[in-house]
Every structure is written in C-alpha cells, then in structure tokens.
Design a protein around this motif. Structure first.
Motif, PDB file in Angstrom:
ATOM      1  N   GLY A  48       0.854  -1.169   0.003  1.00  0.00           N
ATOM      2  CA  GLY A  48       0.038  -0.128  -0.079  1.00  0.00           C
ATOM      3  C   GLY A  48       0.692   1.196  -0.065  1.00  0.00           C
ATOM      4  N   ALA A  49       2.129   1.171   0.250  1.00  0.00           N
ATOM      5  CA  ALA A  49       2.956   2.268   0.067  1.00  0.00           C
ATOM      6  C   ALA A  49       3.439   2.829  -1.346  1.00  0.00           C
ATOM      7  CB  ALA A  49       4.182   1.804   0.847  1.00  0.00           C
ATOM      8  N   PRO A  50       3.383   4.179  -1.694  1.00  0.00           N
ATOM      9  CA  PRO A  50       3.888   4.613  -2.879  1.00  0.00           C
ATOM     10  C   PRO A  50       5.293   3.908  -3.506  1.00  0.00           C
ATOM     11  CG  PRO A  50       3.947   6.300  -1.309  1.00  0.00           C
ATOM     12  CD  PRO A  50       3.332   5.289  -0.646  1.00  0.00           C
ATOM     13  N   ALA A  51       5.187   3.755  -4.624  1.00  0.00           N
ATOM     14  CA  ALA A  51       6.810   3.204  -5.102  1.00  0.00           C
ATOM     15  C   ALA A  51       7.816   4.272  -4.945  1.00  0.00           C
ATOM     16  CB  ALA A  51       6.514   2.926  -6.565  1.00  0.00           C
ATOM     17  N   ARG A  52       7.358   5.465  -4.990  1.00  0.00           N
ATOM     18  CA  ARG A  52       8.419   6.491  -4.670  1.00  0.00           C
ATOM     19  C   ARG A  52       8.196   7.343  -3.785  1.00  0.00           C
ATOM     20  NH1 ARG A  52      11.431   7.298  -9.674  1.00  0.00           N
ATOM     21  NH2 ARG A  52      10.895   6.086 -11.301  1.00  0.00           N
ATOM     22  N   ASP A  53       9.398   8.095  -3.146  1.00  0.00           N
ATOM     23  CA  ASP A  53       9.058   8.910  -1.939  1.00  0.00           C
ATOM     24  C   ASP A  53       8.689  10.409  -2.403  1.00  0.00           C
ATOM     25  OD1 ASP A  53      11.514  10.250  -2.813  1.00  0.00           O
ATOM     26  OD2 ASP A  53      12.745   9.735  -1.057  1.00  0.00           O
ATOM     27  N   TYR A  54       8.699  11.117  -1.509  1.00  0.00           N
ATOM     28  CA  TYR A  54       8.431  12.693  -1.930  1.00  0.00           C
ATOM     29  C   TYR A  54       9.220  13.207  -2.918  1.00  0.00           C
ATOM     30  CZ  TYR A  54       6.743  17.356  -0.876  1.00  0.00           C
ATOM     31  OH  TYR A  54       6.084  18.652  -1.021  1.00  0.00           O
ATOM     32  N   THR A  55      10.500  12.974  -3.068  1.00  0.00           N
ATOM     33  CA  THR A  55      11.248  13.412  -3.965  1.00  0.00           C
ATOM     34  C   THR A  55      11.403  12.553  -5.234  1.00  0.00           C
ATOM     35  OG1 THR A  55      13.208  12.354  -3.209  1.00  0.00           O
ATOM     36  CG2 THR A  55      13.079  14.481  -2.213  1.00  0.00           C
ATOM     37  N   GLY A  56      10.671  11.691  -5.477  1.00  0.00           N
ATOM     38  CA  GLY A  56      10.603  10.826  -6.567  1.00  0.00           C
ATOM     39  C   GLY A  56      11.398   9.788  -6.560  1.00  0.00           C
ATOM     40  N   ARG A  57      12.426   9.585  -5.604  1.00  0.00           N
ATOM     41  CA  ARG A  57      13.344   8.456  -5.403  1.00  0.00           C
ATOM     42  C   ARG A  57      12.287   6.991  -5.329  1.00  0.00           C
ATOM     43  NH1 ARG A  57      17.494  10.950  -1.194  1.00  0.00           N
ATOM     44  NH2 ARG A  57      18.638  12.296  -2.735  1.00  0.00           N
ATOM     45  N   MET A  58      12.805   5.936  -5.930  1.00  0.00           N
ATOM     46  CA  MET A  58      12.355   4.646  -5.797  1.00  0.00           C
ATOM     47  C   MET A  58      12.611   4.301  -4.361  1.00  0.00           C
ATOM     48  SD  MET A  58      10.768   3.853  -8.473  1.00  0.00           S
ATOM     49  CE  MET A  58      10.417   2.019  -8.330  1.00  0.00           C
ATOM     50  N   ARG A  59      11.456   3.455  -3.717  1.00  0.00           N
ATOM     51  CA  ARG A  59      11.479   3.041  -2.543  1.00  0.00           C
ATOM     52  C   ARG A  59      12.091   1.703  -2.611  1.00  0.00           C
ATOM     53  NH1 ARG A  59       9.221   5.974   1.669  1.00  0.00           N
ATOM     54  NH2 ARG A  59       7.824   7.223   1.207  1.00  0.00           N
ATOM     55  N   LYS A  62      12.593  -2.702   1.648  1.00  0.00           N
ATOM     56  CA  LYS A  62      12.331  -2.439   3.055  1.00  0.00           C
ATOM     57  C   LYS A  62      12.312  -1.029   3.223  1.00  0.00           C
ATOM     58  CE  LYS A  62      14.590  -4.465   6.066  1.00  0.00           C
ATOM     59  NZ  LYS A  62      16.067  -5.057   6.690  1.00  0.00           N
ATOM     60  N   PRO A  63      11.121  -0.107   2.737  1.00  0.00           N
ATOM     61  CA  PRO A  63      10.968   1.042   2.926  1.00  0.00           C
ATOM     62  C   PRO A  63      10.923   1.671   4.329  1.00  0.00           C
ATOM     63  CG  PRO A  63       8.919   0.105   2.594  1.00  0.00           C
ATOM     64  CD  PRO A  63       9.845  -0.821   2.443  1.00  0.00           C
ATOM     65  N   ASP A  64      11.677   2.921   4.334  1.00  0.00           N
ATOM     66  CA  ASP A  64      11.260   3.727   5.481  1.00  0.00           C
ATOM     67  C   ASP A  64       9.989   4.092   5.815  1.00  0.00           C
ATOM     68  OD1 ASP A  64      14.195   3.204   5.485  1.00  0.00           O
ATOM     69  OD2 ASP A  64      14.533   5.251   4.542  1.00  0.00           O
ATOM     70  N   ILE A  65       9.712   4.550   7.094  1.00  0.00           N
ATOM     71  CA  ILE A  65       8.551   5.132   7.444  1.00  0.00           C
ATOM     72  C   ILE A  65       8.580   6.616   7.171  1.00  0.00           C
ATOM     73  CG2 ILE A  65       7.100   6.007   9.353  1.00  0.00           C
ATOM     74  CD1 ILE A  65       7.809   2.993  10.891  1.00  0.00           C
ATOM     75  N   GLY A  66       7.754   7.219   6.518  1.00  0.00           N
ATOM     76  CA  GLY A  66       7.910   8.539   6.402  1.00  0.00           C
ATOM     77  C   GLY A  66       7.985   9.125   4.802  1.00  0.00           C
ATOM     78  N   ALA A  67       7.834  10.100   4.441  1.00  0.00           N
ATOM     79  CA  ALA A  67       7.894  10.845   3.020  1.00  0.00           C
ATOM     80  C   ALA A  67       9.093  10.359   2.453  1.00  0.00           C
ATOM     81  CB  ALA A  67       7.748  12.209   2.918  1.00  0.00           C
ATOM     82  N   TYR A  68      10.339  10.548   3.176  1.00  0.00           N
ATOM     83  CA  TYR A  68      11.648  10.380   2.537  1.00  0.00           C
ATOM     84  C   TYR A  68      12.319   8.952   2.657  1.00  0.00           C
ATOM     85  CZ  TYR A  68      10.886  15.398   2.313  1.00  0.00           C
ATOM     86  OH  TYR A  68      10.620  16.611   2.116  1.00  0.00           O
ATOM     87  N   GLU A  69      12.697   8.295   1.530  1.00  0.00           N
ATOM     88  CA  GLU A  69      13.466   7.044   1.472  1.00  0.00           C
ATOM     89  C   GLU A  69      15.001   7.367   1.738  1.00  0.00           C
ATOM     90  OE1 GLU A  69      13.989   2.916   1.641  1.00  0.00           O
ATOM     91  OE2 GLU A  69      12.025   4.114   1.907  1.00  0.00           O
ATOM     92  N   ARG A  70      15.636   6.909   2.775  1.00  0.00           N
ATOM     93  CA  ARG A  70      16.959   7.022   2.943  1.00  0.00           C
ATOM     94  C   ARG A  70      17.763   6.416   1.889  1.00  0.00           C
ATOM     95  NH1 ARG A  70      19.920   6.899   7.838  1.00  0.00           N
ATOM     96  NH2 ARG A  70      20.119   4.708   7.407  1.00  0.00           N
ATOM     97  N   GLN A  71      18.774   7.095   0.956  1.00  0.00           N
ATOM     98  CA  GLN A  71      19.369   6.323  -0.097  1.00  0.00           C
ATOM     99  C   GLN A  71      20.770   5.528   0.617  1.00  0.00           C
ATOM    100  OE1 GLN A  71      18.016   6.110  -3.129  1.00  0.00           O
ATOM    101  NE2 GLN A  71      16.246   6.784  -1.683  1.00  0.00           N
ATOM    102  N   SER A  72      21.167   6.308   1.524  1.00  0.00           N
ATOM    103  CA  SER A  72      22.534   5.756   2.087  1.00  0.00           C
ATOM    104  C   SER A  72      22.268   5.352   3.214  1.00  0.00           C
ATOM    105  CB  SER A  72      23.662   6.797   2.293  1.00  0.00           C
ATOM    106  OG  SER A  72      24.639   6.592   2.855  1.00  0.00           O
ATOM    107  N   ARG A  73      22.455   3.938   3.680  1.00  0.00           N
ATOM    108  CA  ARG A  73      22.323   3.340   4.960  1.00  0.00           C
ATOM    109  C   ARG A  73      23.395   3.717   5.871  1.00  0.00           C
ATOM    110  NH1 ARG A  73      17.493   3.299   4.232  1.00  0.00           N
ATOM    111  NH2 ARG A  73      16.597   1.789   2.856  1.00  0.00           N
ATOM    112  N   GLY A  74      24.417   4.324   5.451  1.00  0.00           N
ATOM    113  CA  GLY A  74      25.585   5.010   6.178  1.00  0.00           C
ATOM    114  C   GLY A  74      25.373   6.173   6.859  1.00  0.00           C
ATOM    115  N   GLY A  75      24.226   6.904   6.417  1.00  0.00           N
ATOM    116  CA  GLY A  75      24.194   8.140   7.239  1.00  0.00           C
ATOM    117  C   GLY A  75      23.239   8.930   6.573  1.00  0.00           C
TER     118      GLY A  75
END
Length: 75
Positions: A48-59, A62-75
């Motif tokens: 049920g989650a959108p395929a892309r985050d608020y900025t248009g990045r693909m999720r 294991k998507p993040d909770i919220g509007a933005y998907e973190r791209q770098s797991r290091g920070g």
C-alpha cells in the motif's frame, strides 16, 4: 515527536505496528529526512505504500517510515 509516529484508530487508541520513538529527523521542522540512527529506517511496509518517496526516489524492498526514503544506509 513520538506522537507524530503513532497512528490513531477511530476509537482514539494507538494502532498496532507503530513506533513510539523519536524519529531522529535531520533538522526538524525544516528537514524531515531521517537521520542516520532513526528507528524509522527500513521499518515500513511496501504494501500500500507509494513506489516513490516525496522527492521521486524509488523505495526499496524495506521502505522507511515517512515521506523520504534514505538512500545511504551509512548516514
């Protein structure tokens, strides 16, 4: 805030599957991306989650909770 992460049901009770923790935003309220130590990273659901985050990045799978998907797991 913690309350911001908890979805309320119609009866006013907290729904299951929520996180009651500081979301660790980068710089709230101006930057609501998740910080490096956020417990919201990789804890969402793709169902049920959108395929892309608020900025248009693909999720990812294991998507993040919220509007933005973190791209770098290091920070």
């Amino acid at each position: 805030t913690e309350a911001g992460l908890n979805a309320m049901t119609g009866s006013g009770t907290i729904a299951s599957g929520n996180i009651s923790a500081d979301p660790m935003f980068v710089a709230a309220p101006s930057d609501l991306r998740l910080g490096a130590t956020s417990r919201c990273a990789d804890t969402g659901t793709a169902t049920g989650a959108p395929a892309r985050d608020y900025t248009g990045r693909m999720r990812d799978a294991k998507p993040d909770i919220g509007a933005y998907e973190r791209q770098s797991r290091g920070g």
